[in-house]
Design a protein around this motif. Structure first.
Motif, PDB file in Angstrom:
ATOM      1  N   VAL A 113       0.848  -1.189   0.000  1.00  0.00           N
ATOM      2  CA  VAL A 113       0.000   0.000   0.000  1.00  0.00           C
ATOM      3  C   VAL A 113       0.881   1.235   0.000  1.00  0.00           C
ATOM      4  CG1 VAL A 113      -1.792   1.275   1.233  1.00  0.00           C
ATOM      5  CG2 VAL A 113      -1.815  -1.232   1.230  1.00  0.00           C
ATOM      6  N   LEU A 114       0.651   2.121  -0.961  1.00  0.00           N
ATOM      7  CA  LEU A 114       1.412   3.360  -1.090  1.00  0.00           C
ATOM      8  C   LEU A 114       0.521   4.521  -0.668  1.00  0.00           C
ATOM      9  CD1 LEU A 114       2.969   2.714  -4.617  1.00  0.00           C
ATOM     10  CD2 LEU A 114       3.946   2.155  -2.388  1.00  0.00           C
ATOM     11  N   ASP A 115       0.889   5.176   0.416  1.00  0.00           N
ATOM     12  CA  ASP A 115       0.099   6.295   0.929  1.00  0.00           C
ATOM     13  C   ASP A 115       0.622   7.603   0.345  1.00  0.00           C
ATOM     14  OD1 ASP A 115      -1.173   8.261   2.448  1.00  0.00           O
ATOM     15  OD2 ASP A 115      -1.298   6.942   4.191  1.00  0.00           O
ATOM     16  N   PRO A 116      -0.223   8.419  -0.265  1.00  0.00           N
ATOM     17  CA  PRO A 116       0.253   9.668  -0.872  1.00  0.00           C
ATOM     18  C   PRO A 116       0.630  10.725   0.152  1.00  0.00           C
ATOM     19  CG  PRO A 116      -2.132   9.556  -0.985  1.00  0.00           C
ATOM     20  CD  PRO A 116      -1.678   8.227  -0.438  1.00  0.00           C
ATOM     21  N   ASP A 117       0.191  10.591   1.387  1.00  0.00           N
ATOM     22  CA  ASP A 117       0.485  11.583   2.411  1.00  0.00           C
ATOM     23  C   ASP A 117       1.896  11.412   2.951  1.00  0.00           C
ATOM     24  OD1 ASP A 117      -2.099  12.547   2.173  1.00  0.00           O
ATOM     25  OD2 ASP A 117      -2.870  11.156   3.676  1.00  0.00           O
ATOM     26  N   ASP A 118       2.376  12.420   3.669  1.00  0.00           N
ATOM     27  CA  ASP A 118       3.669  12.305   4.334  1.00  0.00           C
ATOM     28  C   ASP A 118       3.595  11.178   5.358  1.00  0.00           C
ATOM     29  OD1 ASP A 118       4.321  15.867   4.408  1.00  0.00           O
ATOM     30  OD2 ASP A 118       4.731  14.344   2.883  1.00  0.00           O
ATOM     31  N   GLY A 119       4.732  10.633   5.708  1.00  0.00           N
ATOM     32  CA  GLY A 119       4.777   9.505   6.640  1.00  0.00           C
ATOM     33  C   GLY A 119       5.429   8.338   5.957  1.00  0.00           C
ATOM     34  N   LEU A 120       4.953   7.138   6.232  1.00  0.00           N
ATOM     35  CA  LEU A 120       5.545   5.955   5.634  1.00  0.00           C
ATOM     36  C   LEU A 120       5.311   5.940   4.131  1.00  0.00           C
ATOM     37  CD1 LEU A 120       4.709   3.152   8.201  1.00  0.00           C
ATOM     38  CD2 LEU A 120       6.624   4.725   8.140  1.00  0.00           C
ATOM     39  N   ALA A 121       6.345   5.556   3.399  1.00  0.00           N
ATOM     40  CA  ALA A 121       6.217   5.500   1.951  1.00  0.00           C
ATOM     41  C   ALA A 121       5.293   4.364   1.535  1.00  0.00           C
ATOM     42  CB  ALA A 121       7.588   5.313   1.313  1.00  0.00           C
ATOM     43  N   ALA A 122       5.356   3.247   2.235  1.00  0.00           N
ATOM     44  CA  ALA A 122       4.558   2.085   1.860  1.00  0.00           C
ATOM     45  C   ALA A 122       4.428   1.153   3.057  1.00  0.00           C
ATOM     46  CB  ALA A 122       5.203   1.357   0.681  1.00  0.00           C
ATOM     47  N   HIS A 123       3.511   0.225   2.918  1.00  0.00           N
ATOM     48  CA  HIS A 123       3.336  -0.818   3.935  1.00  0.00           C
ATOM     49  C   HIS A 123       3.035  -2.112   3.195  1.00  0.00           C
ATOM     50  CE1 HIS A 123       2.400  -2.776   7.667  1.00  0.00           C
ATOM     51  NE2 HIS A 123       1.190  -3.108   7.229  1.00  0.00           N
ATOM     52  N   THR A 124       3.810  -3.157   3.471  1.00  0.00           N
ATOM     53  CA  THR A 124       3.679  -4.427   2.761  1.00  0.00           C
ATOM     54  C   THR A 124       3.219  -5.523   3.705  1.00  0.00           C
ATOM     55  OG1 THR A 124       5.386  -3.853   1.137  1.00  0.00           O
ATOM     56  CG2 THR A 124       4.903  -6.186   1.425  1.00  0.00           C
ATOM     57  N   VAL A 125       2.248  -6.306   3.243  1.00  0.00           N
ATOM     58  CA  VAL A 125       1.764  -7.478   3.983  1.00  0.00           C
ATOM     59  C   VAL A 125       1.862  -8.681   3.048  1.00  0.00           C
ATOM     60  CG1 VAL A 125      -0.189  -8.566   5.139  1.00  0.00           C
ATOM     61  CG2 VAL A 125       0.192  -6.098   5.384  1.00  0.00           C
ATOM     62  N   VAL A 126       2.462  -9.764   3.542  1.00  0.00           N
ATOM     63  CA  VAL A 126       2.576 -10.985   2.740  1.00  0.00           C
ATOM     64  C   VAL A 126       1.820 -12.116   3.427  1.00  0.00           C
ATOM     65  CG1 VAL A 126       4.794 -10.329   1.746  1.00  0.00           C
ATOM     66  CG2 VAL A 126       4.751 -11.676   3.848  1.00  0.00           C
ATOM     67  N   SER A 127       1.375 -13.078   2.644  1.00  0.00           N
ATOM     68  CA  SER A 127       0.695 -14.235   3.211  1.00  0.00           C
ATOM     69  C   SER A 127       1.683 -15.051   4.038  1.00  0.00           C
ATOM     70  CB  SER A 127       0.074 -15.083   2.102  1.00  0.00           C
ATOM     71  OG  SER A 127       1.052 -15.448   1.143  1.00  0.00           O
ATOM     72  N   PRO A 128       1.184 -15.840   5.004  1.00  0.00           N
ATOM     73  CA  PRO A 128       2.072 -16.497   5.983  1.00  0.00           C
ATOM     74  C   PRO A 128       3.206 -17.316   5.374  1.00  0.00           C
ATOM     75  CG  PRO A 128      -0.210 -16.691   6.669  1.00  0.00           C
ATOM     76  CD  PRO A 128      -0.242 -16.089   5.299  1.00  0.00           C
ATOM     77  N   GLN A 129       2.974 -17.952   4.219  1.00  0.00           N
ATOM     78  CA  GLN A 129       3.992 -18.840   3.655  1.00  0.00           C
ATOM     79  C   GLN A 129       4.848 -18.182   2.582  1.00  0.00           C
ATOM     80  OE1 GLN A 129       4.669 -21.959   4.840  1.00  0.00           O
ATOM     81  NE2 GLN A 129       3.243 -21.279   6.424  1.00  0.00           N
ATOM     82  N   TRP A 130       4.674 -16.873   2.373  1.00  0.00           N
ATOM     83  CA  TRP A 130       5.411 -16.193   1.296  1.00  0.00           C
ATOM     84  C   TRP A 130       6.921 -16.386   1.448  1.00  0.00           C
ATOM     85  CZ3 TRP A 130       3.484 -13.368  -2.890  1.00  0.00           C
ATOM     86  CH2 TRP A 130       4.430 -12.632  -3.612  1.00  0.00           C
ATOM     87  N   LEU A 131       7.450 -16.120   2.619  1.00  0.00           N
ATOM     88  CA  LEU A 131       8.887 -16.276   2.843  1.00  0.00           C
ATOM     89  C   LEU A 131       9.295 -17.735   2.871  1.00  0.00           C
ATOM     90  CD1 LEU A 131       9.817 -13.588   5.534  1.00  0.00           C
ATOM     91  CD2 LEU A 131      10.471 -13.652   3.134  1.00  0.00           C
ATOM     92  N   ALA A 132       8.414 -18.581   3.410  1.00  0.00           N
ATOM     93  CA  ALA A 132       8.751 -19.997   3.544  1.00  0.00           C
ATOM     94  C   ALA A 132       9.008 -20.645   2.194  1.00  0.00           C
ATOM     95  CB  ALA A 132       7.632 -20.738   4.280  1.00  0.00           C
ATOM     96  N   ARG A 133       8.406 -20.126   1.144  1.00  0.00           N
ATOM     97  CA  ARG A 133       8.633 -20.710  -0.191  1.00  0.00           C
ATOM     98  C   ARG A 133      10.116 -20.663  -0.554  1.00  0.00           C
ATOM     99  NH1 ARG A 133       4.053 -22.822   0.582  1.00  0.00           N
ATOM    100  NH2 ARG A 133       2.230 -21.486   0.273  1.00  0.00           N
ATOM    101  N   THR A 134      10.770 -19.553  -0.196  1.00  0.00           N
ATOM    102  CA  THR A 134      12.200 -19.413  -0.506  1.00  0.00           C
ATOM    103  C   THR A 134      13.067 -20.130   0.513  1.00  0.00           C
ATOM    104  OG1 THR A 134      11.807 -17.274  -1.566  1.00  0.00           O
ATOM    105  CG2 THR A 134      14.059 -17.738  -0.854  1.00  0.00           C
ATOM    106  N   LEU A 135      12.729 -19.981   1.783  1.00  0.00           N
ATOM    107  CA  LEU A 135      13.570 -20.536   2.842  1.00  0.00           C
ATOM    108  C   LEU A 135      13.512 -22.059   2.881  1.00  0.00           C
ATOM    109  CD1 LEU A 135      12.710 -17.931   5.620  1.00  0.00           C
ATOM    110  CD2 LEU A 135      14.715 -17.988   4.127  1.00  0.00           C
ATOM    111  N   ALA A 136      12.526 -22.669   2.210  1.00  0.00           N
ATOM    112  CA  ALA A 136      12.427 -24.133   2.181  1.00  0.00           C
ATOM    113  C   ALA A 136      13.519 -24.767   1.337  1.00  0.00           C
ATOM    114  CB  ALA A 136      11.055 -24.548   1.651  1.00  0.00           C
TER     115      ALA A 136
END
Length: 496
Positions: free
Chosen positions: A130-153
């Protein structure tokens, strides 16, 4: 089929060990020529492979390209061989997964980008940014629980990364330092920056480091060298933090370390791309790679538009040496004209700094009364020297080798003068070198040894008094532990 073609088809490009038969997805650098015949997986019955390019062609001096490899039914030992499935185009479905990207902007101007991976076994993975046009955080990312596990496996032996030149050849030089880094990993938890937006970043006392000196690179290299999956996950989280929180979308460069993540403005001398790019490649993470590519272009633009240095303390080596190193390294991944032009410009600027009489790179920050110059050797040898080596390798500029030899010779001479500690700084005037500052237990000592050739470094490390200066670099109670960790872990020679 002739003998050469048969040899290419049978060629094993990589060997993985996969813990479970579920989806696996990772990035690997593989020979571009071999990939022209496609890719196949050899292993458990029914194993399937799909792959796509993460870069269009090899960068300068390389014969490999990074690719995303997706596997199903791969539990056990899997060999990836030349010859087989062709690459899938961006957005195209293949035998293993289908990928879609959706971008939506709501009435408030908030843009959401969702990547969805639908695997052939019915599994679905999602990543939303999510990219917020206002000042503050540039973006916020959420991944599904197994997203990282696919690589780390997927277990990839360190020997593969050494053969691919992602890591240096193993000579045992950095074994003790890597053990110290691994021991320090759990201690980083207590220094993680506050709040949800702080995950992946660390504090140094009251300062947020903003991953200064490239923490993501240090973690990624250590994770590969030690086959440490938890370390690789930390690397991805640091790279994600950099892309989401620290990057200023107006300039394309990251904010510097400060009281808050976005409280100190971007500078060319505080933009580290290599770790972000490496994590993007390792995790086949398009968003990280896109950010790294944009940051390289932005850094090149900053170099071309920055005003002339002032000649006083604001005229700093780091503002030329770090960018030159980062741009030259990026050209090894993606050789594009804007980055090449900026690297050429920086090379000329740095060469103009060379004082052949005193054999020193002269910057305003080091100029003192009476014609004395202070050389922070840990930066000269640790960053300027590697940057000039890379620039000389690419440009074949005949002015560079003599300068490299001069810097290296002075470093070796200071090392051999005796005394305890590593010479991190010295002064030079009309009477020659004096005021050598020798320090032990300083993480900057590792960076000092990054620039010399392997032969010179080996000579230095054979001296017990100098080697002992690298003891106790990561004291558990150090408030700057994360910065120390980064300075040590980012060094290629430490991974050897």
């Amino acid at each position: 089929m002739d003998a050469l073609a048969l040899c290419v088809v049978a060629q094993t490009l990589a060997t993985l060990t996969v813990a479970e038969p579920g989806p696996v997805r990772l990035g690997l650098p593989l020979p571009a020529v071999a990939l022209q015949r496609g890719l196949r997986a050899v292993g458990p019955p029914g194993v399937q492979v799909q792959w796509r390019l993460l870069q269009t062609e090899p960068g300068f001096g390389s014969d490999a390209v990074w690719v995303e490899v997706a596997l199903l039914g791969a539990a056990g030992r899997v060999r990836l061989c030349a010859g087989g499935e062709p690459s899938t185009a961006a957005g195209a479905a293949g035998p293993v997964l289908a990928r879609t990207r959706t971008a939506v902007t709501d009435d408030a101007g908030v843009e959401s980008i969702t990547d969805e991976l639908r695997w052939a076994d019915g599994t679905v993975d999602r990543r939303e940014r999510v990219l917020d046009p206002d000042d503050g955080l540039a973006a916020h990312t959420v991944v599904s629980p197994q997203w990282l596990a696919r690589t780390l496996a997927a277990g990839v032996p360190a020997s593969f990364w050494r053969e691919a030149d992602v890591l240096p050849r193993c000579d045992g030089t950095g074994t003790d330092l890597r053990r110290a880094l691994i021991a320090a990993l759990p201690l980083l938890d207590a220094r993680e920056a506050d709040g949800a937006d702080g995950r992946g970043d660390y504090r140094r006392g009251e300062v947020v480091t903003n991953l200064e000196f490239d923490t993501a690179l240090a973690l990624a290299r250590l994770g590969l060298a030690e086959e440490h999956r938890g370390c690789l996950e930390r690397a991805w989280r640091s790279a994600l933090h950099l892309a989401d929180v620290d990057v200023d979308r107006r300039s394309g460069l990251p904010f510097r370390h400060g009281a808050g993540h976005r409280s100190a403005g971007p500078e060319a001398g505080h933009a580290w791309i290599e770790g972000l790019r490496l994590c993007g490649c390792l995790f086949a993470d398009d968003a990280l790679l896109e950010t790294a590519m944009h940051m390289a272009r932005s850094l090149a633009q900053r170099v071309r538009t920055d005003s002339a240095p002032s000649g006083d303390w604001r005229d700093r080596m780091r503002d030329e040496a770090w960018p030159l190193f980062e741009l030259e390294t990026h050209l090894r991944f993606c050789d594009i004209p804007p980055v090449r032009a900026a690297a050429d410009l920086l090379r000329e600027r740095m060469l103009a700094r060379w004082d052949p009489q005193r054999e020193v790179l002269v910057y305003g920050e080091g100029v003192q009364r009476g014609g004395v110059h202070v050389d922070r050797l840990w930066l000269t040898a640790g960053i300027a020297l590697p940057a000039l080596r890379l620039a000389g390798e690419r440009s074949r500029d005949p002015r560079i080798p003599p300068i490299v030899r001069s810097i290296e010779s002075r470093l070796l001479a200071l090392m051999q003068q005796g005394g305890s500690g590593l010479p991190l700084q010295y002064r030079i005037g009309a009477g020659g070198v004096f005021g050598v500052a020798r320090v032990s237990g300083a993480a900057e000592g590792c960076l000092l040894l990054e620039g010399p050739s392997p032969a010179v470094r080996a000579r230095v490390l054979r001296r017990a008094g100098l080697r002992s200066a690298l003891d106790d670099l990561l004291p558990p109670d150090a408030e700057d532990l994360a910065t120390r960790f980064t300075l040590v872990g980012r060094c290629r020679w430490v991974m050897g």
